[in-house]
Design a protein around this motif. Structure first.
Motif, PDB file in Angstrom:
ATOM      1  N   LEU A 194       0.853  -1.169   0.000  1.00  0.00           N
ATOM      2  CA  LEU A 194       0.000   0.000   0.000  1.00  0.00           C
ATOM      3  C   LEU A 194       0.901   1.235   0.000  1.00  0.00           C
ATOM      4  O   LEU A 194       2.108   1.131   0.156  1.00  0.00           O
ATOM      5  CB  LEU A 194      -0.899   0.003   1.242  1.00  0.00           C
ATOM      6  N   ARG A 195       0.290   2.409  -0.116  1.00  0.00           N
ATOM      7  CA  ARG A 195       1.054   3.651  -0.069  1.00  0.00           C
ATOM      8  C   ARG A 195       0.551   4.524   1.070  1.00  0.00           C
ATOM      9  O   ARG A 195      -0.648   4.544   1.363  1.00  0.00           O
ATOM     10  CB  ARG A 195       0.908   4.421  -1.387  1.00  0.00           C
ATOM     11  N   LEU A 196       1.447   5.245   1.705  1.00  0.00           N
ATOM     12  CA  LEU A 196       1.014   6.190   2.732  1.00  0.00           C
ATOM     13  C   LEU A 196       0.033   7.206   2.157  1.00  0.00           C
ATOM     14  O   LEU A 196      -0.840   7.704   2.867  1.00  0.00           O
ATOM     15  CB  LEU A 196       2.215   6.917   3.345  1.00  0.00           C
ATOM     16  N   ALA A 197       0.166   7.496   0.879  1.00  0.00           N
ATOM     17  CA  ALA A 197      -0.743   8.443   0.228  1.00  0.00           C
ATOM     18  C   ALA A 197      -2.190   7.957   0.238  1.00  0.00           C
ATOM     19  O   ALA A 197      -3.116   8.743   0.029  1.00  0.00           O
ATOM     20  CB  ALA A 197      -0.289   8.698  -1.210  1.00  0.00           C
ATOM     21  N   ASP A 198      -2.400   6.643   0.501  1.00  0.00           N
ATOM     22  CA  ASP A 198      -3.750   6.105   0.588  1.00  0.00           C
ATOM     23  C   ASP A 198      -4.419   6.455   1.922  1.00  0.00           C
ATOM     24  O   ASP A 198      -5.621   6.217   2.090  1.00  0.00           O
ATOM     25  CB  ASP A 198      -3.728   4.573   0.442  1.00  0.00           C
ATOM     26  N   PHE A 199      -3.651   6.999   2.861  1.00  0.00           N
ATOM     27  CA  PHE A 199      -4.146   7.257   4.216  1.00  0.00           C
ATOM     28  C   PHE A 199      -3.960   8.720   4.598  1.00  0.00           C
ATOM     29  O   PHE A 199      -3.112   9.419   4.056  1.00  0.00           O
ATOM     30  CB  PHE A 199      -3.429   6.346   5.212  1.00  0.00           C
ATOM     31  N   LYS A 200      -4.770   9.165   5.559  1.00  0.00           N
ATOM     32  CA  LYS A 200      -4.714  10.558   6.018  1.00  0.00           C
ATOM     33  C   LYS A 200      -4.497  10.674   7.518  1.00  0.00           C
ATOM     34  O   LYS A 200      -4.253  11.781   8.023  1.00  0.00           O
ATOM     35  CB  LYS A 200      -6.016  11.278   5.645  1.00  0.00           C
ATOM     36  N   LEU A 201      -4.589   9.559   8.251  1.00  0.00           N
ATOM     37  CA  LEU A 201      -4.462   9.577   9.712  1.00  0.00           C
ATOM     38  C   LEU A 201      -3.814   8.288  10.181  1.00  0.00           C
ATOM     39  O   LEU A 201      -4.117   7.213   9.647  1.00  0.00           O
ATOM     40  CB  LEU A 201      -5.850   9.708  10.353  1.00  0.00           C
ATOM     41  N   ILE A 202      -2.925   8.402  11.174  1.00  0.00           N
ATOM     42  CA  ILE A 202      -2.408   7.210  11.838  1.00  0.00           C
ATOM     43  C   ILE A 202      -2.596   7.390  13.338  1.00  0.00           C
ATOM     44  O   ILE A 202      -2.255   8.433  13.901  1.00  0.00           O
ATOM     45  CB  ILE A 202      -0.935   6.918  11.475  1.00  0.00           C
ATOM     46  N   ALA A 203      -3.198   6.377  13.972  1.00  0.00           N
ATOM     47  CA  ALA A 203      -3.489   6.408  15.407  1.00  0.00           C
ATOM     48  C   ALA A 203      -2.620   5.381  16.119  1.00  0.00           C
ATOM     49  O   ALA A 203      -2.503   4.232  15.664  1.00  0.00           O
ATOM     50  CB  ALA A 203      -4.964   6.103  15.652  1.00  0.00           C
ATOM     51  N   PHE A 204      -2.028   5.802  17.221  1.00  0.00           N
ATOM     52  CA  PHE A 204      -1.148   4.941  18.004  1.00  0.00           C
ATOM     53  C   PHE A 204      -1.689   4.741  19.417  1.00  0.00           C
ATOM     54  O   PHE A 204      -2.105   5.707  20.066  1.00  0.00           O
ATOM     55  CB  PHE A 204       0.240   5.573  18.158  1.00  0.00           C
ATOM     56  N   ASP A 205      -1.636   3.525  19.905  1.00  0.00           N
ATOM     57  CA  ASP A 205      -1.646   3.282  21.337  1.00  0.00           C
ATOM     58  C   ASP A 205      -0.293   3.752  21.871  1.00  0.00           C
ATOM     59  O   ASP A 205       0.674   3.898  21.109  1.00  0.00           O
ATOM     60  CB  ASP A 205      -1.839   1.785  21.586  1.00  0.00           C
ATOM     61  N   MET A 206      -0.205   4.002  23.183  1.00  0.00           N
ATOM     62  CA  MET A 206       1.068   4.459  23.738  1.00  0.00           C
ATOM     63  C   MET A 206       1.848   3.341  24.415  1.00  0.00           C
ATOM     64  O   MET A 206       2.882   2.904  23.914  1.00  0.00           O
ATOM     65  CB  MET A 206       0.863   5.625  24.714  1.00  0.00           C
ATOM     66  N   ASP A 207       1.351   2.863  25.556  1.00  0.00           N
ATOM     67  CA  ASP A 207       2.131   1.931  26.372  1.00  0.00           C
ATOM     68  C   ASP A 207       2.385   0.622  25.628  1.00  0.00           C
ATOM     69  O   ASP A 207       1.456  -0.020  25.127  1.00  0.00           O
ATOM     70  CB  ASP A 207       1.397   1.649  27.678  1.00  0.00           C
ATOM     71  N   SER A 208       3.646   0.244  25.551  1.00  0.00           N
ATOM     72  CA  SER A 208       4.109  -0.983  24.885  1.00  0.00           C
ATOM     73  C   SER A 208       3.887  -0.972  23.376  1.00  0.00           C
ATOM     74  O   SER A 208       4.125  -1.971  22.713  1.00  0.00           O
ATOM     75  CB  SER A 208       3.472  -2.234  25.494  1.00  0.00           C
ATOM     76  N   THR A 209       3.432   0.159  22.830  1.00  0.00           N
ATOM     77  CA  THR A 209       3.347   0.321  21.379  1.00  0.00           C
ATOM     78  C   THR A 209       4.288   1.444  20.957  1.00  0.00           C
ATOM     79  O   THR A 209       5.372   1.174  20.431  1.00  0.00           O
ATOM     80  CB  THR A 209       1.907   0.626  20.921  1.00  0.00           C
ATOM     81  N   LEU A 210       3.915   2.669  21.220  1.00  0.00           N
ATOM     82  CA  LEU A 210       4.790   3.783  20.861  1.00  0.00           C
ATOM     83  C   LEU A 210       5.969   3.903  21.834  1.00  0.00           C
ATOM     84  O   LEU A 210       7.046   4.351  21.450  1.00  0.00           O
ATOM     85  CB  LEU A 210       3.984   5.077  20.846  1.00  0.00           C
ATOM     86  N   ILE A 211       5.754   3.483  23.084  1.00  0.00           N
ATOM     87  CA  ILE A 211       6.830   3.523  24.088  1.00  0.00           C
ATOM     88  C   ILE A 211       7.090   2.133  24.631  1.00  0.00           C
ATOM     89  O   ILE A 211       6.320   1.197  24.411  1.00  0.00           O
ATOM     90  CB  ILE A 211       6.506   4.506  25.234  1.00  0.00           C
ATOM     91  N   ASN A 212       8.178   2.004  25.394  1.00  0.00           N
ATOM     92  CA  ASN A 212       8.690   0.694  25.791  1.00  0.00           C
ATOM     93  C   ASN A 212       8.117   0.131  27.073  1.00  0.00           C
ATOM     94  O   ASN A 212       8.408  -1.016  27.431  1.00  0.00           O
ATOM     95  CB  ASN A 212      10.215   0.785  25.958  1.00  0.00           C
ATOM     96  N   ILE A 213       7.318   0.893  27.812  1.00  0.00           N
ATOM     97  CA  ILE A 213       6.854   0.460  29.116  1.00  0.00           C
ATOM     98  C   ILE A 213       5.340   0.570  29.235  1.00  0.00           C
ATOM     99  O   ILE A 213       4.693   1.200  28.403  1.00  0.00           O
ATOM    100  CB  ILE A 213       7.496   1.288  30.262  1.00  0.00           C
ATOM    101  N   GLU A 214       4.812  -0.071  30.283  1.00  0.00           N
ATOM    102  CA  GLU A 214       3.458   0.189  30.771  1.00  0.00           C
ATOM    103  C   GLU A 214       3.627   1.154  31.931  1.00  0.00           C
ATOM    104  O   GLU A 214       4.074   0.781  33.011  1.00  0.00           O
ATOM    105  CB  GLU A 214       2.788  -1.109  31.230  1.00  0.00           C
ATOM    106  N   CYS A 215       3.273   2.403  31.723  1.00  0.00           N
ATOM    107  CA  CYS A 215       3.566   3.442  32.717  1.00  0.00           C
ATOM    108  C   CYS A 215       2.963   3.128  34.083  1.00  0.00           C
ATOM    109  O   CYS A 215       3.590   3.362  35.117  1.00  0.00           O
ATOM    110  CB  CYS A 215       3.070   4.796  32.228  1.00  0.00           C
ATOM    111  N   ILE A 216       1.758   2.587  34.094  1.00  0.00           N
ATOM    112  CA  ILE A 216       1.109   2.330  35.374  1.00  0.00           C
ATOM    113  C   ILE A 216       1.888   1.312  36.201  1.00  0.00           C
ATOM    114  O   ILE A 216       1.968   1.414  37.429  1.00  0.00           O
ATOM    115  CB  ILE A 216      -0.360   1.889  35.178  1.00  0.00           C
ATOM    116  N   ASP A 217       2.495   0.336  35.531  1.00  0.00           N
ATOM    117  CA  ASP A 217       3.288  -0.660  36.250  1.00  0.00           C
ATOM    118  C   ASP A 217       4.517  -0.017  36.891  1.00  0.00           C
ATOM    119  O   ASP A 217       4.915  -0.368  38.012  1.00  0.00           O
ATOM    120  CB  ASP A 217       3.736  -1.767  35.302  1.00  0.00           C
ATOM    121  N   GLU A 218       5.114   0.933  36.167  1.00  0.00           N
ATOM    122  CA  GLU A 218       6.328   1.578  36.687  1.00  0.00           C
ATOM    123  C   GLU A 218       5.989   2.554  37.816  1.00  0.00           C
ATOM    124  O   GLU A 218       6.761   2.696  38.764  1.00  0.00           O
ATOM    125  CB  GLU A 218       7.060   2.295  35.554  1.00  0.00           C
ATOM    126  N   ILE A 219       4.838   3.229  37.749  1.00  0.00           N
ATOM    127  CA  ILE A 219       4.418   4.072  38.869  1.00  0.00           C
ATOM    128  C   ILE A 219       4.199   3.207  40.111  1.00  0.00           C
ATOM    129  O   ILE A 219       4.570   3.573  41.230  1.00  0.00           O
ATOM    130  CB  ILE A 219       3.124   4.840  38.529  1.00  0.00           C
TER     131      ILE A 219
END
Length: 238
Positions: free
Chosen positions: A19-44
């Motif tokens: 596919l091409r990025l040009a086929d899309f207009k939005l990208i949605a990310f989860d944060m914990d363990s997807t965009l970042i390396n930790i589960e923040c609540i576990d570390e708190i």
């Protein structure tokens, strides 16, 4: 869907790339363990000596073994009661890192004209900072209640509702598409846990990153090895 290995550690189901990025207009990310390396609540939770207890609930929720995400989050947040509020900054400074390929994928999507959305069952303290670091366009997450410099064990209600769970992630994805004047089919959604599945099902392209088995099985693309930017092996920038 019939699965095929597109490359080592990368599984594609239900369509024929590229596919091409040009086929899309939005990208949605989860944060914990997807965009970042930790589960923040576990570390708190580590700050009050309850990491194992909280992490066990987090793992069960992400695997889809706890059906009510809101209840699981309230239970975990209650266990944080009494944690010093400055523990949040320590977690951010000392433990939180972007996952491999995160910045490269975000920058490539932005260069291709995609808007970016961060939706998290985690907390605004972290999503706001990740948003600012990556210049993301939209966020939705939860607010921890703080009094006298300590977490109260409660969440703060927000104008849109009480907790950002899977259904709220989907609602935010669809609302953002409507705001941008695009169809959900023009959105990509990336996540790793069961609470990401509603938004992943609503999007035109669903991507599992180092995800729980239930999520890998249902995603159109599963990145099981390497960084988030491996998506660009399937969705080409040019």
């Amino acid at each position: 869907m019939t699965a095929s290995s597109f490359a080592p550690g990368l599984v594609v189901q239900g369509f024929v790339p590229p596919l091409r990025l040009a086929d899309f207009k939005l990208i949605a990310f989860d944060m914990d363990s997807t965009l970042i390396n930790i589960e923040c609540i576990d570390e708190i939770a580590d700050a009050v000596g309850r990491k194992a207890e909280v992490a066990a609930i987090t793992e069960a929720a992400m695997r889809g073994e706890i059906a009510d995400f809101k209840d699981s989050l309230r239970r975990r947040v209650a266990l944080l009661a009494g944690a010093p509020a400055d523990a949040l900054q320590r977690v951010f400074d000392e433990r939180l890192r972007l996952n491999a390929g995160a910045e490269a994928l975000v920058r490539t999507c932005q260069a291709a004209g995609l808007k970016t959305l961060l939706v998290s069952g985690g907390f605004t303290f972290f999503t706001d900072r990740v948003r600012d670091r990556l210049a993301l366009d939209f966020t939705r997450s939860n607010v921890l209640d703080v009094a006298d410099g300590r977490l109260t064990g409660r969440l703060v209600d927000q104008p849109w509702g009480d907790i950002c769970d899977g259904e709220e992630k989907k609602r935010m994805l669809l609302a953002t598409c409507a705001q941008l004047g695009i169809a959900p089919a023009q959105a990509i959604a990336m996540g790793d846990g069961a609470n990401d599945l509603p938004m992943m099902r609503a999007a035109g392209l669903s991507v599992a990153y180092q995800a729980k088995p239930k999520v890998r099985e249902q995603a159109m693309v599963a990145i099981n090895e390497g960084g988030l930017d491996r998506l660009l092996e399937v969705v080409h920038a040019a």
